[in-house]
Scaffold this motif. Sequence first.
Motif, short mmCIF file in Angstrom:
data_model
loop_
_atom_site.label_atom_id
_atom_site.label_comp_id
_atom_site.label_asym_id
_atom_site.label_seq_id
_atom_site.Cartn_x
_atom_site.Cartn_y
_atom_site.Cartn_z
N SER A 81 0.80 -1.18 -0.22
CA SER A 81 -0.01 -0.06 0.10
C SER A 81 0.95 1.11 0.14
CB SER A 81 -1.00 -0.10 1.04
OG SER A 81 -1.62 1.21 1.04
N VAL A 82 1.95 1.22 0.75
CA VAL A 82 2.82 2.64 0.79
C VAL A 82 3.35 2.52 -0.50
CG1 VAL A 82 4.91 3.54 1.93
CG2 VAL A 82 3.14 2.38 3.44
N ARG A 83 3.98 1.31 -1.15
CA ARG A 83 4.82 1.62 -2.15
C ARG A 83 3.73 2.05 -3.47
NH1 ARG A 83 4.47 -1.22 -6.87
NH2 ARG A 83 3.38 -2.73 -6.13
N ARG A 84 2.49 1.56 -3.16
CA ARG A 84 1.52 2.23 -4.54
C ARG A 84 1.40 3.63 -4.29
NH1 ARG A 84 -1.16 -2.34 -3.06
NH2 ARG A 84 -2.78 -1.46 -1.90
N HIS A 85 1.13 4.17 -3.05
CA HIS A 85 0.81 5.52 -2.81
C HIS A 85 2.14 6.30 -3.11
CE1 HIS A 85 -2.56 4.00 -0.54
NE2 HIS A 85 -3.12 5.37 -0.75
N ALA A 86 3.22 5.94 -2.82
CA ALA A 86 4.72 6.48 -3.25
C ALA A 86 4.65 6.58 -4.55
CB ALA A 86 5.73 6.13 -2.51
N GLU A 87 4.56 5.44 -5.24
CA GLU A 87 4.81 5.51 -6.77
C GLU A 87 3.63 6.50 -7.44
OE1 GLU A 87 4.39 1.73 -8.34
OE2 GLU A 87 6.45 1.12 -7.54
N ALA A 88 2.37 6.49 -6.88
CA ALA A 88 1.45 7.67 -7.45
C ALA A 88 1.87 8.88 -7.13
CB ALA A 88 0.03 7.21 -6.92
N ASP A 89 2.34 9.27 -6.15
CA ASP A 89 3.06 10.53 -5.84
C ASP A 89 4.45 10.94 -6.50
OD1 ASP A 89 0.71 11.10 -4.50
OD2 ASP A 89 1.34 10.93 -2.47
N HIS A 90 4.86 9.83 -7.17
CA HIS A 90 6.27 9.94 -7.75
C HIS A 90 7.42 10.60 -6.51
CE1 HIS A 90 4.25 9.44 -11.28
NE2 HIS A 90 3.42 10.35 -11.29
N ILE A 91 7.21 9.75 -5.33
CA ILE A 91 8.11 10.32 -4.36
C ILE A 91 8.69 8.94 -3.90
CG2 ILE A 91 7.37 12.50 -3.82
CD1 ILE A 91 5.90 11.22 -1.40
N SER A 92 9.95 8.72 -3.10
CA SER A 92 10.22 7.45 -2.51
C SER A 92 9.27 7.19 -1.51
CB SER A 92 11.66 7.87 -1.83
OG SER A 92 11.59 8.72 -0.69
N MET A 93 9.50 5.91 -1.03
CA MET A 93 8.56 5.38 0.18
C MET A 93 8.94 6.06 1.34
SD MET A 93 8.36 1.49 -0.85
CE MET A 93 7.76 0.71 0.82
N ASN A 94 10.20 6.37 1.60
CA ASN A 94 10.65 7.06 2.64
C ASN A 94 9.91 8.22 2.95
OD1 ASN A 94 12.15 4.84 3.72
ND2 ASN A 94 14.09 5.81 3.00
N ALA A 95 10.06 9.17 1.78
CA ALA A 95 9.43 10.46 1.78
C ALA A 95 8.00 10.54 1.97
CB ALA A 95 9.95 11.44 0.48
N TRP A 96 7.38 9.35 1.28
CA TRP A 96 5.96 9.36 1.56
C TRP A 96 5.35 9.27 2.94
CZ3 TRP A 96 2.05 6.09 2.87
CH2 TRP A 96 0.78 6.48 2.70
N ILE A 97 6.23 8.05 3.63
CA ILE A 97 5.80 7.69 5.12
C ILE A 97 6.20 9.00 5.88
CG2 ILE A 97 6.78 6.34 7.09
CD1 ILE A 97 6.73 3.97 5.17
N GLU A 98 7.15 9.64 5.68
CA GLU A 98 7.60 10.97 6.36
C GLU A 98 6.45 12.04 6.27
OE1 GLU A 98 11.27 12.45 5.20
OE2 GLU A 98 12.43 11.00 5.98
N GLY A 99 5.70 12.00 5.08
CA GLY A 99 4.47 12.96 4.96
C GLY A 99 3.43 12.68 5.73
N VAL A 100 3.28 11.31 5.67
CA VAL A 100 2.40 10.79 6.47
C VAL A 100 2.39 11.01 8.06
CG1 VAL A 100 0.90 8.74 7.40
CG2 VAL A 100 1.51 8.93 4.88
#
Length: 90
Positions: free
Chosen positions: A20-39
Amino acid sequence: MSRMTTRTITLRLSAEAYESVRRHAEADHISMNAWIEGVLDGEDMRRRCAAHGAWIRANPAVAQAALAFGEANQQALAATGHPTLTDTTP
């Protein structure tokens, strides 16, 4: 001068959560780490705002003083010909 300390934490995610994190990060065109930091930043802000709201409700005199200060600022802006928050002209 304060020194900033960097901490590293390890999150263990289930396979479903990882995907789920991977899909969201890919959709936002950012790394998984950056996506989780945003959350995490969003959750931190939500908690801080909730705590601030609780503090304001417990201290109504502070809220009234802040509102009065804001109103005085708006009146001072209007008196000098500057736009105010209630001014709807561009």
